[in-house]
Design a protein around this motif. Sequence first.
Motif, PDB file in Angstrom:
ATOM      1  N   SER A 153       0.842  -1.186   0.000  1.00 52.82           N
ATOM      2  CA  SER A 153       0.000   0.000   0.000  1.00 52.82           C
ATOM      3  C   SER A 153       0.880   1.241   0.000  1.00 52.82           C
ATOM      4  CB  SER A 153      -0.911   0.022   1.234  1.00 52.82           C
ATOM      5  OG  SER A 153      -0.141   0.216   2.413  1.00 52.82           O
ATOM      6  N   VAL A 154       0.267   2.392  -0.287  1.00 56.35           N
ATOM      7  CA  VAL A 154       0.994   3.658  -0.296  1.00 56.35           C
ATOM      8  C   VAL A 154       1.534   3.969   1.092  1.00 56.35           C
ATOM      9  CG1 VAL A 154       0.766   6.146  -0.619  1.00 56.35           C
ATOM     10  CG2 VAL A 154      -0.294   4.581  -2.251  1.00 56.35           C
ATOM     11  N   SER A 155       0.700   3.822   2.107  1.00 57.45           N
ATOM     12  CA  SER A 155       1.129   4.143   3.472  1.00 57.45           C
ATOM     13  C   SER A 155       2.249   3.223   3.925  1.00 57.45           C
ATOM     14  CB  SER A 155      -0.052   4.063   4.442  1.00 57.45           C
ATOM     15  OG  SER A 155      -0.602   2.752   4.437  1.00 57.45           O
ATOM     16  N   GLN A 156       2.173   1.950   3.552  1.00 59.12           N
ATOM     17  CA  GLN A 156       3.225   1.018   3.931  1.00 59.12           C
ATOM     18  C   GLN A 156       4.545   1.388   3.261  1.00 59.12           C
ATOM     19  OE1 GLN A 156       3.466  -3.058   2.287  1.00 59.12           O
ATOM     20  NE2 GLN A 156       3.265  -3.793   4.402  1.00 59.12           N
ATOM     21  N   ALA A 157       4.488   1.780   1.991  1.00 56.44           N
ATOM     22  CA  ALA A 157       5.701   2.189   1.280  1.00 56.44           C
ATOM     23  C   ALA A 157       6.319   3.407   1.948  1.00 56.44           C
ATOM     24  CB  ALA A 157       5.373   2.488  -0.180  1.00 56.44           C
ATOM     25  N   HIS A 158       5.485   4.417   2.258  1.00 53.39           N
ATOM     26  CA  HIS A 158       6.005   5.647   2.873  1.00 53.39           C
ATOM     27  C   HIS A 158       6.591   5.362   4.251  1.00 53.39           C
ATOM     28  CE1 HIS A 158       6.360   9.850   3.998  1.00 53.39           C
ATOM     29  NE2 HIS A 158       5.683   9.581   5.109  1.00 53.39           N
ATOM     30  N   GLN A 159       5.892   4.603   5.057  1.00 55.48           N
ATOM     31  CA  GLN A 159       6.365   4.305   6.410  1.00 55.48           C
ATOM     32  C   GLN A 159       7.680   3.523   6.385  1.00 55.48           C
ATOM     33  OE1 GLN A 159       3.063   2.297   8.236  1.00 55.48           O
ATOM     34  NE2 GLN A 159       1.727   4.113   8.145  1.00 55.48           N
ATOM     35  N   SER A 160       7.791   2.580   5.462  1.00 53.23           N
ATOM     36  CA  SER A 160       9.008   1.776   5.369  1.00 53.23           C
ATOM     37  C   SER A 160      10.192   2.624   4.914  1.00 53.23           C
ATOM     38  CB  SER A 160       8.796   0.611   4.401  1.00 53.23           C
ATOM     39  OG  SER A 160       7.771  -0.238   4.857  1.00 53.23           O
ATOM     40  N   LEU A 161       9.964   3.506   3.954  1.00 55.63           N
ATOM     41  CA  LEU A 161      11.033   4.386   3.490  1.00 55.63           C
ATOM     42  C   LEU A 161      11.479   5.343   4.588  1.00 55.63           C
ATOM     43  CD1 LEU A 161       9.618   5.107  -0.069  1.00 55.63           C
ATOM     44  CD2 LEU A 161      11.749   3.904   0.426  1.00 55.63           C
ATOM     45  N   MET A 162      10.524   5.883   5.333  1.00 49.46           N
ATOM     46  CA  MET A 162      10.855   6.809   6.415  1.00 49.46           C
ATOM     47  C   MET A 162      11.570   6.091   7.563  1.00 49.46           C
ATOM     48  SD  MET A 162      10.109   9.979   5.798  1.00 49.46           S
ATOM     49  CE  MET A 162       9.966  10.709   7.439  1.00 49.46           C
ATOM     50  N   ALA A 163      11.333   4.792   7.705  1.00 47.09           N
ATOM     51  CA  ALA A 163      11.957   4.033   8.791  1.00 47.09           C
ATOM     52  C   ALA A 163      13.384   3.605   8.450  1.00 47.09           C
ATOM     53  CB  ALA A 163      11.116   2.804   9.118  1.00 47.09           C
ATOM     54  N   SER A 164      13.758   3.738   7.189  1.00 46.03           N
ATOM     55  CA  SER A 164      15.102   3.355   6.753  1.00 46.03           C
ATOM     56  C   SER A 164      15.971   4.607   6.656  1.00 46.03           C
ATOM     57  CB  SER A 164      15.024   2.666   5.388  1.00 46.03           C
ATOM     58  OG  SER A 164      16.314   2.463   4.853  1.00 46.03           O
TER      59      SER A 164
END
Length: 280
Positions: free
Chosen positions: A119-130
Amino acid sequence: MNRVLLATFVLLLVSFTLASPLDAAEAPKPVSLSSVVADPQAERLLLEMANQARAQAGLAPLRMDAGLAEAAREHALEQAEQQRISHQLPGEPGLAQRLSKSTALHLQRGGENVASAGSVSQAHQSLMASPPHRENLLDPSFNVAGFGVARSGHLLYVTQDFGRGVKTYSAENSEQLIARTIINTRRQTRLAGLNEFDGTPARNAACRMADENTIKTRLSREMKQSTYLVRYTSHDLETLPPGATRAIADSGVHSFAVGSCYRQTKTYPNGVYWVALMFY
């Protein structure tokens, strides 16, 4: 939970550094092109989320650049078709070449995040967590971006291209800016002012450098007659190389000429100013 695959590619000036904490392994077989589609709504949402994160960090928003968006979407579609996360897929140009092909901006810096998620939110959250991906998203020097999202079944393939786009000056304006810097630097040495000669021979020399993609071109008659000849490439016209500052500080120098030629070349696919300075 869907597995998230991430990678980052950062361009500092014209050098590339690759960091891939969670790169994909072997690529599955390509999927049917008919099952892969671009998702403009997801692209807009990702840009909104990125700018919300930047606002929370006290940073200016990223402006969407149509050229970068085109490059990002094309790369996202390629990833989805090949079901593979990579900054350079087989037969595809590198990041600098991809960005320079699509945008008319002069990019001083560039960067890229790629990912796949459910999902879009999952992609954004994962990128921000890296950390390396978050660094791209929150880089204060980046001012433009283009996000591409391709949907393949229930999986999103994401490409985020970033850049620092600056104004491109004409030959005349860039030469005036360099000349002003030379004059101001000379004034700081408390030496007599310098006269500015016609810059046509210097401009011809600069454009010859650009044409041949090297600063080591054949010396013209005017170049041989100069006391100091300084040839260089620059992204920052107001910063002079050491050779120029030495010439400016020479009390025996009385005149100078400036030539500038902005060009995209194989060595500088995002563009650079080729500059020739002649001091007499």
